[in-house]
Design a protein around this motif. Structure first.
Motif, short mmCIF file in Angstrom:
data_model
loop_
_atom_site.label_atom_id
_atom_site.label_comp_id
_atom_site.label_asym_id
_atom_site.label_seq_id
_atom_site.Cartn_x
_atom_site.Cartn_y
_atom_site.Cartn_z
N SER A 165 -0.88 2.65 -46.90
CA SER A 165 -0.26 1.59 -46.16
C SER A 165 -0.87 1.79 -44.56
O SER A 165 -1.14 2.84 -44.23
CB SER A 165 1.12 1.73 -46.26
N ALA A 166 -0.77 0.79 -43.95
CA ALA A 166 -1.53 0.78 -42.47
C ALA A 166 -0.56 1.76 -41.77
O ALA A 166 -1.09 2.70 -41.07
CB ALA A 166 -1.39 -0.47 -41.83
N PRO A 167 0.92 1.85 -41.79
CA PRO A 167 1.68 2.89 -41.12
C PRO A 167 1.36 4.56 -41.47
O PRO A 167 1.10 4.90 -40.68
CB PRO A 167 2.99 2.37 -41.26
N ALA A 168 1.24 4.43 -42.85
CA ALA A 168 0.73 6.00 -43.32
C ALA A 168 -0.43 6.14 -42.77
O ALA A 168 -0.70 7.51 -42.04
CB ALA A 168 0.91 5.97 -44.81
N ARG A 195 -4.54 -6.75 -38.73
CA ARG A 195 -5.62 -7.80 -39.01
C ARG A 195 -6.76 -7.33 -39.79
O ARG A 195 -6.99 -6.00 -39.91
CB ARG A 195 -6.41 -8.23 -37.60
N PRO A 196 -7.45 -8.21 -40.37
CA PRO A 196 -8.46 -7.63 -41.59
C PRO A 196 -9.53 -6.59 -40.83
O PRO A 196 -10.01 -5.55 -41.45
CB PRO A 196 -9.38 -8.93 -42.08
N GLU A 197 -9.93 -6.85 -39.56
CA GLU A 197 -11.00 -6.30 -39.01
C GLU A 197 -10.29 -4.76 -38.67
O GLU A 197 -10.97 -3.78 -38.63
CB GLU A 197 -11.58 -6.99 -37.72
N LEU A 198 -9.29 -4.99 -38.04
CA LEU A 198 -8.51 -3.73 -37.70
C LEU A 198 -8.18 -2.81 -39.37
O LEU A 198 -8.33 -1.73 -39.14
CB LEU A 198 -7.22 -3.76 -36.99
N ALA A 199 -7.92 -3.41 -40.28
CA ALA A 199 -7.54 -2.92 -41.22
C ALA A 199 -8.99 -2.02 -42.00
O ALA A 199 -8.82 -0.94 -42.30
CB ALA A 199 -7.13 -3.70 -42.53
N ALA A 200 -9.95 -2.55 -41.68
CA ALA A 200 -11.12 -2.01 -42.10
C ALA A 200 -11.86 -0.93 -41.32
O ALA A 200 -11.72 0.16 -41.76
CB ALA A 200 -12.54 -3.06 -42.00
N ARG A 201 -11.37 -1.04 -39.93
CA ARG A 201 -11.74 0.02 -39.00
C ARG A 201 -10.57 1.46 -39.39
O ARG A 201 -11.06 2.40 -39.49
CB ARG A 201 -11.53 -0.25 -37.65
N LEU A 202 -9.47 1.03 -39.63
CA LEU A 202 -8.48 2.14 -40.03
C LEU A 202 -8.79 2.59 -41.18
O LEU A 202 -8.81 3.93 -41.34
CB LEU A 202 -7.11 1.30 -40.18
N GLU A 203 -8.98 1.84 -42.43
CA GLU A 203 -9.46 2.55 -43.57
C GLU A 203 -10.45 3.34 -43.41
O GLU A 203 -10.71 4.52 -43.72
CB GLU A 203 -9.64 1.42 -44.56
N ARG A 204 -11.70 2.96 -42.76
CA ARG A 204 -13.03 3.73 -42.72
C ARG A 204 -12.67 4.98 -41.73
O ARG A 204 -13.00 6.42 -42.20
CB ARG A 204 -14.00 3.11 -42.03
N GLU A 205 -11.71 5.10 -40.71
CA GLU A 205 -11.70 6.35 -40.00
C GLU A 205 -10.66 7.21 -40.86
O GLU A 205 -10.88 8.46 -40.44
CB GLU A 205 -11.10 5.79 -38.56
N VAL A 206 -9.77 6.69 -41.51
CA VAL A 206 -8.93 7.75 -42.32
C VAL A 206 -9.78 8.44 -43.27
O VAL A 206 -9.70 9.88 -43.66
CB VAL A 206 -7.62 6.83 -42.82
N ARG A 207 -10.68 7.51 -44.05
CA ARG A 207 -11.44 8.08 -44.98
C ARG A 207 -12.48 9.04 -44.40
O ARG A 207 -12.74 10.31 -45.16
CB ARG A 207 -12.23 6.86 -46.00
#
Length: 183
Positions: free
Chosen positions: A21-24, A62-74
């Motif tokens: 999830s985005a908050p996590a 937003r989709p672009e923020l979700a992609a950046r967030l996923e990439r940085e967490v990984r």
């Protein structure tokens, strides 16, 4: 494409799942960067937006923020496991590449050096794995990673460790349909 393949191979070694999830994900980044200001700068959003995600006031980015967030967490997930897997591949185990791509080579006149689509599964020794992983860690782009992979395939697959095709000069590794790594 090659950098993504290496990242996926390392991610398969993780012992815990990456936050979904985005908050996590946002809370994880705040812990890693020790504050909301650094996360806001990293993701190019306001500090208040980060705080709202941390408090579960916003749940769907937003989709672009979700992609950046996923990439940085990984990129930051389980750094010790990531380092351990990379070290083991670079010193002991090597890695296996499975690819379907157009491979050709430059050789002396009289040889059949025309490139063609090949499906290869090749075990690369630790020194080639170390070179590839170090280049990725240093931020090499896909073109550089593709050249390092082509050099490794030249030595391991085409030249068979120096037992054949000694006059082979350069391998072209293009039109990659898929590439997958196993560590």
């Amino acid at each position: 494409m090659i950098g993504d393949g290496l990242e996926e191979a390392v991610a398969r070694a993780f012992t815990r799942p990456v936050p979904k999830s985005a908050p996590a994900q946002m809370r994880f980044l705040v812990r890693q960067l020790k504050g909301t200001r650094g996360v806001a700068q990293l993701l190019r959003v306001s500090q208040r937006t980060v705080e709202r995600y941390v408090k579960d006031q916003i749940r769907r980015p937003r989709p672009e923020l979700a992609a950046r967030l996923e990439r940085e967490v990984r990129r930051r997930w389980q750094p010790r496991i990531r380092a351990q897997v990379r070290r083991r591949a670079a010193t002991r185990d090597g890695l296996v590449i499975d690819t379907r791509a157009r491979l050709g080579y430059t050789a002396p006149i009289g040889s059949t050096d025309e490139s063609r689509i090949r499906h290869l599964t090749v075990a690369l020794p630790p020194r080639h794995a170390a070179r590839l992983l170090d280049a990725q860690e240093a931020g090499a782009d896909d073109r550089q990673l593709r050249q390092i992979t082509a050099d490794a395939l030249r030595e391991v697959y085409f030249q068979d460790g120096g037992r054949r095709a000694g006059s082979l000069e350069e391998v072209r590794f293009t039109d990659i349909e898929h590439v997958e790594f196993e560590l």
